[in-house]
Design an enzyme around this catalytic site. Structure first.
Site, PDB file in Angstrom:
ATOM      1  N   PHE A 165       0.848  -1.195   0.000  1.00  0.00           N
ATOM      2  CA  PHE A 165       0.000   0.000   0.000  1.00  0.00           C
ATOM      3  C   PHE A 165       0.890   1.254   0.000  1.00  0.00           C
ATOM      4  CE2 PHE A 165      -2.880   3.087   1.955  1.00  0.00           C
ATOM      5  CZ  PHE A 165      -4.079   2.804   1.320  1.00  0.00           C
ATOM      6  N   ASP A 242       1.263  -5.412   8.450  1.00  0.00           N
ATOM      7  CA  ASP A 242       0.132  -4.520   8.215  1.00  0.00           C
ATOM      8  C   ASP A 242      -1.112  -5.404   8.070  1.00  0.00           C
ATOM      9  OD1 ASP A 242      -1.880  -2.959   7.037  1.00  0.00           O
ATOM     10  OD2 ASP A 242      -0.395  -1.562   6.210  1.00  0.00           O
ATOM     11  N   TYR A 267     -11.471   0.898  10.292  1.00  0.00           N
ATOM     12  CA  TYR A 267     -12.646   1.381   9.533  1.00  0.00           C
ATOM     13  C   TYR A 267     -12.981   0.469   8.351  1.00  0.00           C
ATOM     14  CZ  TYR A 267      -8.804   3.591   6.938  1.00  0.00           C
ATOM     15  OH  TYR A 267      -7.633   3.821   6.264  1.00  0.00           O
ATOM     16  N   LYS A 268     -12.200  -0.608   8.177  1.00  0.00           N
ATOM     17  CA  LYS A 268     -12.481  -1.556   7.091  1.00  0.00           C
ATOM     18  C   LYS A 268     -13.404  -2.642   7.648  1.00  0.00           C
ATOM     19  CE  LYS A 268      -8.473   0.002   4.587  1.00  0.00           C
ATOM     20  NZ  LYS A 268      -7.059  -0.076   4.305  1.00  0.00           N
ATOM     21  N   ARG A 416     -12.320  -3.784  -7.626  1.00  0.00           N
ATOM     22  CA  ARG A 416     -12.232  -4.606  -6.402  1.00  0.00           C
ATOM     23  C   ARG A 416     -13.629  -4.910  -5.875  1.00  0.00           C
ATOM     24  NH1 ARG A 416      -8.250  -2.411  -1.872  1.00  0.00           N
ATOM     25  NH2 ARG A 416      -9.854  -0.813  -1.894  1.00  0.00           N
TER      26      ARG A 416
HETATM   27  C1  PLP Z   1      -6.282   1.070   4.209  1.00  0.00           C
HETATM   28  C2  PLP Z   1      -4.822   0.839   4.366  1.00  0.00           C
HETATM   29  C3  PLP Z   1      -3.996   1.798   4.984  1.00  0.00           C
HETATM   30  C4  PLP Z   1      -4.577   3.113   5.391  1.00  0.00           C
HETATM   31  O1  PLP Z   1      -3.806   3.911   6.216  1.00  0.00           O
HETATM   32  P1  PLP Z   1      -4.475   5.203   6.857  1.00  0.00           P
HETATM   33  O2  PLP Z   1      -3.397   5.826   7.650  1.00  0.00           O
HETATM   34  O3  PLP Z   1      -5.655   4.746   7.664  1.00  0.00           O
HETATM   35  O4  PLP Z   1      -4.955   6.079   5.758  1.00  0.00           O
HETATM   36  C5  PLP Z   1      -2.651   1.469   5.182  1.00  0.00           C
HETATM   37  N1  PLP Z   1      -2.159   0.273   4.762  1.00  0.00           N
HETATM   38  C6  PLP Z   1      -2.933  -0.638   4.148  1.00  0.00           C
HETATM   39  C7  PLP Z   1      -2.355  -1.946   3.718  1.00  0.00           C
HETATM   40  C8  PLP Z   1      -4.276  -0.380   3.926  1.00  0.00           C
HETATM   41  O5  PLP Z   1      -5.043  -1.281   3.301  1.00  0.00           O
END
Ligand code: PLP
Length: 444
Positions: A165, A242, A267-268, A416
Site C-alpha cells: 500500500f 500490516d 474502519y475496514k 475490487r
Molecule cells: C487502508 C490501508 C492503509 C490506510 O492507512 P491510513 O493511515 O488509515 O490512511 C494502510 N495500509 C494498508 C495496507 C491499507 O489497506
C-alpha cells in the site's frame, strides 16, 4: 431491483439458476441473520467496498448518539477519569452493568485488548488503539529500525514490496532517508504477493526490519504470515505486519505466529467509521526495548505529573502520543462484540464461500467479455476481496456507482469486489456481479 441494461445480457434461465443457487447459499449461511443488524441492509444497494469502509451497525448509531448526549454532554471533562462513587474499584463489566461508561482514558487499552481477543490472536496488554495506520506504521517501523541498528550497526535495510500500500512504501522511504538507512524493494506479481521464496532472497545480515501486508490491498493475496515471520527472524530482523485488510476478515494469530509488531485499520472490516483510529500490536517481549519517535505526554510514564522531560511509560502506553480519539473508538466496539460472538473462523468460512462464488460468477459471466481475475484462485491464498481486471474498469466503476452498486477501482484496470462476511449476502453478490456484467458490456 430494476436496472436498465443494454440488450444481449445473460440469458433468463441462467439468471434464474444463479438466483436459486444464491438463495440456497444464503439459506445455508449461519451468519445470515447478522446482515440485518447493519444500516442500509434493507435497501437494494449492493455494497462491495466494506474492505475500504465498512457499513455501520445499527447498534453503533445508538452508541454514538448516547455517547454525545450522556457521556460527552453529561460527564464533560470528568469523562477522562473514573465515574464518581468508587466505580474505579468495580470491574469494567460491573460498571457497564450499572450503566456507567468506562473512563475514556482506558478505552485505547480496553478496545485494544478486544481487538486482540476477537481478531488478531493477541493476549491482553499488547494492543492499543491510537493514531492513523500511517502514523502508527511510522512509530513502530522506526522504533524497530532504531532497535535493530542499536543492536548491530550493519542492519540498515528495510524490506518492503513494491506492491505494498502506498502509505507503507512512503513511510519506509521516509524512515530510510531520516535515519540513513536503505530500502530493499521486493518485486512481486501484482496478481499475487510476497512469497517465502521472494522474502528469503531479500533478507540477510543487513536487514533491520521487514514490513509486509498480510492481505495485499490490490490482489487480495493472503501472505503466509507464520512462515514469513520465521524467515525474517532467522535473518535476525524484526517484522512489522500490516493487518489493514485482515483484521475482522481472516484469522490472525499474532502471539502464536510470533509476530513482533503489527498495525491495522479499524474502519475496514471492523466498521469503526470513516477515519476511526488504527491499532498497534507490540509483543510483550519487545515493549520496553522499543522507543517510538513521537514522545507525547500521553505516552509518558506519569501523564499528569507534567514533568520537565519525557520518560516513556512501561508497557503499551509508551506507544501513545497525544489525546486518544475517543469518538472514533466507539463504533468498532459493536463489531468487535459481534466478531467475538460468532468467531473469526465462521467469518473466514463465509468469506471463502463469498469469494469463491464471486470468482465462479466472474468466470461464467465476465470472462466472455475479456475480464480476468487479478487475485489468487486458490481460496487459501486469498483474503476477503476479489479483483477483476479489464481496461474499461474505471468507466465501469463510475457506471456502477450511479446505479447504487459500489465496488472500488484500483489501477491498473482493477475492479475490487470486497465481500464483508457479516454484512454481505450471496444474493447481493449475484446482483452486483450481474450489474458488473451489464456495465462491462456497455463500456467495453
Ligand atoms: C487502508 C490501508 C492503509 C490506510 O492507512 P491510513 O493511515 O488509515 O490512511 C494502510 N495500509 C494498508 C495496507 C491499507 O489497506
Amino acid at each position: 431491483m430494476t436496472r436498465t441494461e443494454p440488450a444481449g445480457g445473460v440469458d433468463g434461465p441462467v439468471i434464474t439458476r444463479l438466483q436459486a443457487e444464491a438463495s440456497a447459499l444464503d439459506d445455508a449461511d449461519p451468519l445470515r441473520r447478522h446482515r440485518d443488524a447493519f444500516v442500509g441492509a434493507e435497501t437494494a444497494l449492493v455494497y462491495f467496498d466494506g474492505n475500504s469502509l465498512g457499513r455501520p451497525l445499527r447498534a453503533s448509531v445508538d452508541r454514538l448518539t448516547a455517547f454525545a448526549r450522556d457521556q460527552w454532554g453529561g460527564r464533560l471533562i470528568r469523562g477522562w477519569g473514573p465515574a464518581p462513587g468508587g466505580s474505579a474499584q468495580r470491574t469494567s463489566d460491573e460498571r457497564r452493568g450499572r450503566g456507567e461508561d468506562e473512563s475514556w482514558m482506558q478505552l485505547p487499552f480496553e478496545i485494544g485488548d478486544a481487538i486482540g481477543r476477537a481478531a488478531i490472536g493477541a493476549a491482553a496488554g499488547q494492543t492499543v488503539v491510537g493514531d492513523s495506520t500511517t502514523v502508527l506504521l511510522y512509530k513502530l517501523v522506526r522504533a524497530a529500525f532504531d532497535a535493530a541498528v542499536a543492536g548491530d550497526a550493519a542492519r540498515v535495510e528495510i524490506v518492503v514490496d513494491r506492491d505494498n500500500f502506498p502509505t507503507d512504501r512512503y513511510i519506509v522511504e521516509g524512515i530510510a532517508a531520516e535515519r540513513g538507512g536503505r530500502v530493499r524493494w521486493v518485486d512481486v506479481d501484482v496478481t499475487s504477493g510476497v512469497t517465502a521464496e521472494l522474502l528469503r532472497e531479500a533478507v540477510g545480515p543487513q536487514t533491520a526490519v521487514v514490513l509486509l501486508s498480510h492481505v495485499a490491498y490490490r490482489s487480495g493475496f493472503l501472505a503466509d504470515a507464520p512462515t514469513l515471520t520465521r524467515i525474517a527472524h532467522d535473518a535476525g530482523a524484526f517484522i512489522v505486519w500490516d493487518l489493514c485488510h485482515s483484521a475482522g476478515s481472516v484469522p490472525v494469530e499474532a502471539d502464536a505466529w510470533d509476530f513482533d509488531l503489527a498495525v491495522g485499520c479499524t474502519y475496514k472490516y471492523l466498521n469503526g467509521g470513516p477515519g476511526s483510529p488504527a491499532f498497534a500490536y507490540v509483543a510483550s517481549r519487545l515493549q520496553d526495548r522499543l522507543v517510538q519517535p513521537i514522545p507525547g505526554w500521553m505516552g509518558a510514564a506519569n501523564v499528569f505529573a507534567m514533568g520537565p522531560s519525557y520518560a516513556p511509560a512501561a508497557g503499551m502506553r509508551r506507544f501513545l502520543s497525544g489525546t486518544p480519539p475517543i469518538v472514533g473508538m466507539l463504533a468498532m466496539q459493536d463489531t468487535l462484540a459481534l466478531i467475538e460472538e460468532v468467531g473469526i473462523e465462521a467469518i473466514r468460512t463465509k468469506s471463502i464461500a463469498l469469494t469463491d462464488f464471486a470468482v465462479r460468477l466472474a468466470d461464467d459471466l465476465l470472462a466472455p467479455h475479456g475480464v480476468t481475475i487479478a487475485s489468487p484462485r486458490d481460496a487459501a491464498a486469498r483474503g476477503g476481496h476479489v479483483t477483476l481486471s479489464h481496461a474499461a474498469m474505471r468507466r465501469v466503476t463510475a457506471r456502477l456507482w450511479a446505479q447504487d452498486v459500489i465496488p472500488d477501482y484500483r489501477d491498473p484496470g482493477g475492479l475490487r469486489i470486497g465481500l464483508s462476511p457479516l454484512s454481505t449476502s450471496f444474493a447481493e453478490t449475484l446482483d452486483g456481479l450481474l450489474a458488473v456484467e451489464a456495465a462491462v458490456r456497455a463500456e467495453a
